[in-house]
Design a protein around this motif. Structure first.
Motif, PDB file in Angstrom:
ATOM      1  N   PRO A  94      43.457  31.828  45.347  1.00  9.11           N
ATOM      2  CA  PRO A  94      43.296  32.653  44.139  1.00  9.11           C
ATOM      3  C   PRO A  94      44.639  32.870  43.455  1.00  9.11           C
ATOM      4  O   PRO A  94      45.672  33.045  44.109  1.00  9.11           O
ATOM      5  CB  PRO A  94      42.724  33.976  44.671  1.00  9.11           C
ATOM      6  N   ARG A 114      36.739  38.168  37.259  1.00 11.36           N
ATOM      7  CA  ARG A 114      37.284  39.504  37.048  1.00 11.36           C
ATOM      8  C   ARG A 114      36.974  40.368  38.278  1.00 11.36           C
ATOM      9  O   ARG A 114      35.820  40.434  38.723  1.00 11.36           O
ATOM     10  CB  ARG A 114      36.695  40.150  35.797  1.00 11.36           C
ATOM     11  N   ILE A 115      38.003  41.012  38.802  1.00  8.36           N
ATOM     12  CA  ILE A 115      37.849  41.823  40.011  1.00  8.36           C
ATOM     13  C   ILE A 115      36.967  43.036  39.710  1.00  8.36           C
ATOM     14  O   ILE A 115      37.260  43.814  38.803  1.00  8.36           O
ATOM     15  CB  ILE A 115      39.212  42.280  40.554  1.00  8.36           C
ATOM     16  N   LYS A 139      41.296  43.165  36.774  1.00  7.59           N
ATOM     17  CA  LYS A 139      42.242  42.071  36.574  1.00  7.59           C
ATOM     18  C   LYS A 139      41.521  40.739  36.746  1.00  7.59           C
ATOM     19  O   LYS A 139      40.510  40.645  37.441  1.00  7.59           O
ATOM     20  CB  LYS A 139      43.403  42.169  37.562  1.00  7.59           C
ATOM     21  N   GLN A 140      42.095  39.704  36.145  1.00 13.33           N
ATOM     22  CA  GLN A 140      41.477  38.392  36.227  1.00 13.33           C
ATOM     23  C   GLN A 140      42.132  37.561  37.323  1.00 13.33           C
ATOM     24  O   GLN A 140      43.340  37.640  37.547  1.00 13.33           O
ATOM     25  CB  GLN A 140      41.568  37.668  34.885  1.00 13.33           C
ATOM     26  N   VAL A 141      41.288  36.760  37.988  1.00 15.06           N
ATOM     27  CA  VAL A 141      41.734  35.874  39.060  1.00 15.06           C
ATOM     28  C   VAL A 141      41.245  34.473  38.737  1.00 15.06           C
ATOM     29  O   VAL A 141      40.075  34.283  38.385  1.00 15.06           O
ATOM     30  CB  VAL A 141      41.191  36.332  40.425  1.00 15.06           C
ATOM     31  N   GLN A 142      42.130  33.501  38.853  1.00 14.58           N
ATOM     32  CA  GLN A 142      41.787  32.120  38.528  1.00 14.58           C
ATOM     33  C   GLN A 142      41.585  31.309  39.797  1.00 14.58           C
ATOM     34  O   GLN A 142      42.367  31.375  40.736  1.00 14.58           O
ATOM     35  CB  GLN A 142      42.893  31.490  37.682  1.00 14.58           C
ATOM     36  N   LEU A 191      46.781  43.198  42.910  1.00 17.99           N
ATOM     37  CA  LEU A 191      45.331  43.319  42.815  1.00 17.99           C
ATOM     38  C   LEU A 191      44.938  44.667  42.233  1.00 17.99           C
ATOM     39  O   LEU A 191      45.304  45.715  42.770  1.00 17.99           O
ATOM     40  CB  LEU A 191      44.679  43.142  44.193  1.00 17.99           C
ATOM     41  N   TRP A 196      50.057  33.351  34.779  1.00 11.53           N
ATOM     42  CA  TRP A 196      50.030  33.520  36.227  1.00 11.53           C
ATOM     43  C   TRP A 196      50.966  34.657  36.632  1.00 11.53           C
ATOM     44  O   TRP A 196      52.113  34.734  36.217  1.00 11.53           O
ATOM     45  CB  TRP A 196      50.477  32.246  36.929  1.00 11.53           C
ATOM     46  N   VAL A 242      46.289  35.394  40.576  1.00  7.19           N
ATOM     47  CA  VAL A 242      46.104  36.600  39.777  1.00  7.19           C
ATOM     48  C   VAL A 242      46.772  36.389  38.415  1.00  7.19           C
ATOM     49  O   VAL A 242      47.911  35.912  38.333  1.00  7.19           O
ATOM     50  CB  VAL A 242      46.691  37.831  40.481  1.00  7.19           C
TER      51      VAL A 242
END
Length: 840
Positions: free
Chosen positions: A390, A449-450, A439-442, A435, A399, A392
Motif C-alpha cells: 500500500p 479511501r481509509i 486518507k487515500q491509499v494506492q 494513516l 505519494w 499512502v
C-alpha cells in the motif's frame, strides 16, 4: 491521481478578470442596458454599483465585445456629452486597505483620449473628503497620483512605456500600491500583439490617505476633463495579494479565451458557469469552438482530461477536445486531440489551454459544457498486484509513504460489486502516523479511501493496526442529492452522465447499446450508476486512476490463463445449485399491469432449456408501466433464473507475479480455463470475484461464473438499486379519474379518415378499433420514418395527459428504431420543447 487544474468558472471560459476573496469591486459591464436607476452591477457582491451620469441623449452604450459587453462613452463629443460613472462611497470602500491596493482593468481609448493632455480614468479627487489615488492618462501616458489625508499630493509619476496607446486599441492597465512599504508599480499590456510592459518599482514618501471616503469616478474630473472610449472589467482590490507577475499571468493566460466574445459561436455568459452554443433569434448554430484561458500543467506523470457536459444523445455533443501547451504563455505547441479516454497527447509543459468543439444537429438544442479537469497521474509505484504494498497519498494525490511492513494485504473485488482493501501494520511502525481516516491509499493503479482504523493489543502486548478501505468510487454515494430525472429512449451514457455531473468523474467507454425509457428517482451518483447497470445490463468498471466509469458489454478478455492441479491450483470447490431454479416467470407492473396483450395472451415467460418441469415464480416489476420494456426485462431475468447456479471456488496462486510467468496474467472479469482431471473438469469460465493476497499471492481465492451468497458476496447491497425506477409514465387509473373529459385531438379515432391529421405512411383500418370502429395503422419499413401528426391549441392548464391505445404485432426495431409519440410544446414566449414518449 491528483487534480492539477479545474476550469468551471465563467472567467475560465471568457478570460474576464476573476473575482477573489479580496476583491472590493469589479465592474464587468455585461448588461445590455443599465437598470431603472441607471446603475451597472458590481460583480464582486459588495453592491458598489456604478451609476451612469449622462446616459440619455448621448453616445453612451453597452457594446458587445471580447469579454461580453463593455461600456463606451463620449464617442461623439466629450465636452458636450460629459458621460461618466459614479460609485458612491458608503465609507467602506477604503476602510480595509491592508498592505496593498491594486486597481486596473481594460481601456479602449479613442484619438481624443490619447491625444489630450489630461484624461481621467479612475478618480477619487471628486470627494467627499480627500482623495487617495488618481489613475489617468497624461498626453497618452499612464499616470498615477497619490494623496495623504490632508489632500496633499505625495506621488506623481507619468510612465514612458514601450507600449504606445493608440486609437481603438485594447489595453490592460493596472497600478499596484504597497501602503506600508511605500512602493508603486504599473503595468500596461496590449491585446493586439500580446506585448507587456512593467514599470520599475518606484517609491513615495508620506502616508497614504487611509481615511478616504471619496467616491470613485470613472472617466471624469472637475466637470472639465472627460475620457472618450471604452471600459471593461475594472476592479479594485484592497488588502490585495496580487503582484505584477500575477497581473501579467492573468493577461497572458486569458488572451485567447473566447467564451464571451461577440464574434464567437459559443456563449459562456448566458448561463452561469456553463458554455453553450450561442443562440441567434432562438436558434443555435451547428457548431462552435471554445478557447479557454490557460491554466497550470507541469505534470509529475501522465495527464488525463475529463470533461463534464450535458447533452442529448445523437443530437448535441461536445464532439472534440484539444489541448495546446506552453512554457512561457507565448510559444504554444500545435493543437492535439485528447485520447479516447482523455489521455493528454500534448507535451508536458508549464501551462495548458483547451479548444473544445460543441455541436448540435437540432437548431433548438445545445450541449452544455460545465467543467474541464486536468488530472495528474503519477506512475504507479508497483506495476502488478503480486507483492505490491500500500502507498499512502497526501491531499494532493502525491505519494506520502510506502508501507513496506504492511501484511495480510487483501484486495477483494467483484464484477458489478464490491471493491475493498484490508491490511495490517505494526502500531509502532514509523509510518503508522501517515494513516488517517479518509486518507487515500494506492494499490498499483487503484485508489482506496481509509474508512476504519482499528488498533488491537494482544495478550502478549503486541499492537497491530488493522485498516479497512473502500475504493474511491464509493464516494459517489455521498454526491450532491440528485433530482428525479426522466430518460426517454436514451442509451446508458445519458443517465451515467447525469449521475456523474459535478462529481469530478466522467463517463468513459459505453459499449452497451440498449435504449431505455425510465424515470430515475435515486438520490446519489453511485445508486444511479448501479441502477443503470441493472436496467441496461453490462459490466460497470470504475477507473479510479482516471476517475472514469465505463459500462461494457463484457469487461474482461479470454486471458488464456490456465488453473490446473499441481501447477497453480491448490484446492477447488464446485457447487451446482438449483434451489432457486425457475422455468415460468410471471411479471406484474404498476397497477397490476401485465404484458399478456403483446405476448400471445400469456402474462409470463418460459424457459425449459435446463428442465422440463414447470417451476413458477413472480417478478416484481411494480415500477414499470411500459409492457414492452417489462417483457424484455422479464426475459433477461429468466435467462439467469432458468439455469442452475454453478460456482467454482479456487484457492490458487497468481503465477504472473513470478518472473517468467507473466503470460499467466488474469484479472477480474476475465475468462480462464480450469483443468482438473480427477474431477473431470475442463471448463472455460469467468472470474467474477477475487480475494487477492498481495503479500502471499499463492493464497489468493477466486470465484468463477456465479458468486456464492454464503461466501459473503457484498454485492447483495446493490440488488435493490432499481427498486425506485419506473418506465415512462403513460397514464394510471387515478389519472384517468382526475382527467377533465375533453380531448384536444380531433378525429382521434379515425372515424373521418385522415381529417385534421398530417399523414406520412399511415393508413386507416376500418375494421379494428377500440372505442370506435376504426383506427390508424402503420406497417414498419426498415430505414423509413412513418408519422401521423396534428397541431392543437389547448387552453392554459397546469398539466396535460397524453394517452393512446396501442396494439402491435410482430414488432421488431432496427438498431436506431423508435416507436412512440413525439410532443413539441410551444410556450407563450415562442420557445419550444420536444419530448419523446417511447412506447416500445
Amino acid at each position: 491521481m491528483a487534480i492539477k487544474s479545474i476550469l468551471t468558472n465563467q472567467e475560465d471560459f471568457t478570460g474576464e478578470f476573476p473575482v477573489t476573496s479580496r476583491t472590493s469591486a469589479l465592474w464587468r459591464f455585461n448588461e445590455k442596458t443599465p437598470d431603472e436607476n441607471l446603475q451597472l452591477i458590481d460583480s464582486s457582491g459588495h453592491g458598489r454599483h456604478f451609476t451612469i451620469s449622462g446616459w440619455s441623449g448621448t453616445s453612451a452604450n453597452l457594446i458587445a465585445g471580447r469579454f461580453g459587453r463593455y461600456f463606451r462613452q463620449n464617442i461623439v463629443n466629450p465636452t458636450s456629452e460629459k458621460t461618466h460613472l459614479i460609485a458612491e462611497n458608503d465609507g467602506s470602500f477604503f476602510s480595509n486597505l491592508g498592505e496593498k491596493i491594486v486597481v486596473g482593468g481594460w481601456i479602449n481609448p479613442t484619438t481624443y483620449s490619447v491625444g489630450q493632455t489630461y484624461i481621467p480614468i479612475f478618480n477619487t479627487r471628486q470627494g467627499p473628503g480627500q482623495p487617495i489615488f488618481y489613475v489617468s492618462l497624461y498626453q497618452g501616458r499612464l499616470r498615477l497620483m497619490l494623496y495623504n489625508s490632508s489632500g496633499t499630493l505625495i506621488y506623481d509619476q507619468s510612465e514612458t512605456a514601450t507600449i504606445t496607446l493608440k486609437n481603438g486599441g485594447w489595453y490592460f492597465i493596472a497600478s499596484i500600491i504597497e501602503v506600508s512599504n511605500k512602493k508603486v508599480q504599473n503595468i500596461i499590456c496590449d491585446r493586439s500583439d500580446g506585448a507587456t510592459w512593467v514599470s520599475p518599482v518606484r517609491f513615495f514618501s508620506g502616508e497614504l490617505n487611509r481615511e478616504c471616503i471619496a467616491d470613485i469616478i470613472m472617466g471624469m474630473h472637475a466637470n472639465t476633463y472627460y475620457y472618450a472610449g471604452g471600459f471593461d472589467d475594472w476592479f479594485l482590490e484592497t488588502d490585495s495579494q496580487l503582484t505584477a507577475d500575477d497581473l501579467l499571468l492573468y493577461f497572458k493566460s486569458s488572451l485567447h479565451a473566447n467564451g464571451g466574445d461577440a464574434a464567437s459561436d459559443v456563449d459562456a455568459l448566458a448561463e452561469p458557469s456553463a458554455v453553450t452554443l450561442k443562440a441567434t433569434d432562438g436558434e443555435y448554430p451547428a457548431s462552435g469552438v471554445l478557447y479557454t484561458r490557460a491554466v497550470p500543467c507541469a505534470l509529475s506523470g501522465s495527464g488525463r482530461v475529463a470533461v463534464t457536459s450535458e447533452y442529448t444523445a445523437g443530437v448535441t455533443s461536445v464532439s472534440l477536445v484539444e489541448t495546446s501547451t506552453s512554457d512561457d504563455l507565448e510559444e504554444w505547441s500545435a493543437w492535439q486531440a485528447v485520447g479516447t479516454s482523455g489521455e493528454l497527447q500534448s507535451p508536458n509543459r508549464q501551462y495548458i489551454r483547451f479548444r473544445v468543439t460543441l455541436t448540435s444537429s437540432d437548431p433548438l438544442r445545445t450541449p452544455k459544457l460545465l467543467e474541464i479537469q486536468l488530472h495528474d497521474i503519477p506512475k504507479a509505484p508497483y506495476e502488478k498486484l503480486g507483492f505490491a504494498r500500500p502507498v499512502v497519498l497526501d491531499k494532493n494525490g502525491a505519494w506520502e509513504a510506502v508501507l513496506e511492513n504492511a501484511f495480510d494485504i487483501i484486495v477483494t473485488g467483484e464484477v458489478n460489486g464490491a471493491d475493498t482493501l484490508e491490511f495490517k501494520l505494526p502500531f509502532h511502525d514509523p509510518k503508522r502516523s501517515a494513516l488517517e481516516n479518509e486518507k487515500q491509499v494506492q494499490i498499483v493503479n487503484d485508489i482506496y479511501r481509509i474508512r476504519t482504523l482499528t488498533d488491537n493489543k494482544s495478550e502478549d502486548g503486541r499492537v497491530i493496526t488493522q485498516v479497512y478501505a473502500e475504493a474511491v468510487f464509493y464516494d459517489l454515494s455521498f454526491s450532491a442529492e440528485k433530482e428525479p430525472r426522466e430518460f426517454n429512449a436514451d442509451t446508458a451514457d445519458v443517465p451515467m452522465q447525469y449521475a456523474l455531473l459535478g462529481t469530478g468523474w466522467t463517463v468513459g467507454n459505453v459499449t452497451v447499446t440498449t435504449k431505455r425509457t425510465w424515470q430515475c428517482t435515486e438520490k446519489n451518483a453511485l445508486s444511479i450508476l448501479r441502477a443503470v447497470q441493472n436496467i441496461y445490463g453490462g459490466d460497470l468498471v470504475f477507473d479510479s486512476a482516471n476517475r472514469q466509469v465505463h459500462l461494457l458489454t463484457f469487461s474482461g478478455t479470454d486471458s488464456g490463463a490456465l488453473f490446473s492441479y499441481r501447477k497453480n491450483l491448490k484446492s477447488i470447490q464446485r457447487v451446482v445449485d438449483t434451489r432457486e431454479l425457475v422455468t415460468r416467470l410471471y411479471a406484474y407492473g404498476k397497477d397490476g399491469l401485465t404484458f399478456a396483450s403483446i405476448n400471445g395472451g400469456k402474462a409470463y415467460v418460459e424457459d425449459y432449456t435446463f428442465s422440463s418441469e414447470v417451476r413458477v415464480s413472480t417478478l416484481d416489476c411494480s415500477s414499470f408501466t411500459n409492457p414492452y420494456q417489462m417483457l424484455e426485462y422479464a426475459k433477461m431475468r429468466l435467462a439467469e433464473y432458468s439455469k442452475p447456479r454453478v460456482s467454482y471456488v479456487l484457492s490458487a496462486m497468481d503465477l504472473s507475479a513470478l518472473t517468467g510467468y507473466e503470460h499467466e496474467a488474469w484479472k477480474l472479469g476475465d475468462i480462464v480455463t480450469v483443468d482438473d482431471k480427477e474431477l473431470g473438469l475442463l471448463v472455460k469460465t469467468r472470474v467474477v470475484r477475487r480475494q487477492y493476497n498481495l503479500q502471499e499471492p499463492w493464497k489468493t481465492v477466486i470465484e468463477l461464473s456465479t458468486k456464492l451468497r454464503e461466501l459473503g458476496d457484498s454485492s447483495a447491497q446493490w440488488d435493490k438499486a432499481a427498486d425506485a425506477l419506473s418506465s415512462a409514465e403513460l397514464i394510471n387509473r387515478q389519472e384517468i379519474k382526475d382527467m377533465v373529459p375533453f380531448n384536444h385531438l380531433r378525429n382521434s379515432r379515425a372515424d373521418d379518415g385522415f381529417a385534421y391529421w398530417v399523414n406520412s405512411g399511415f393508413e386507416v383500418d376500418t375494421e379494428n378499433g377500440v372505442s370506435g370502429t376504426a383506427s390508424f395503422k402503420a406497417v414498419g419499413v426498415p430505414g423509413m420514418t412513418k408519422s401521423l401528426s396534428q397541431t392543437v391549441y389547448p387552453a392554459t392548464r397546469k398539466s396535460y395527459t397524453f394517452s393512446a391505445q396501442i396494439a402491435s404485432e410482430n414488432l421488431e426495431k432496427g438498431e436506431n428504431g423508435q416507436v412512440g409519440a413525439e410532443i413539441v410544446i410551444e410556450y407563450e414566449d415562442g420557445t419550444t420543447e420536444t419530448r419523446f414518449i417511447d412506447l416500445i
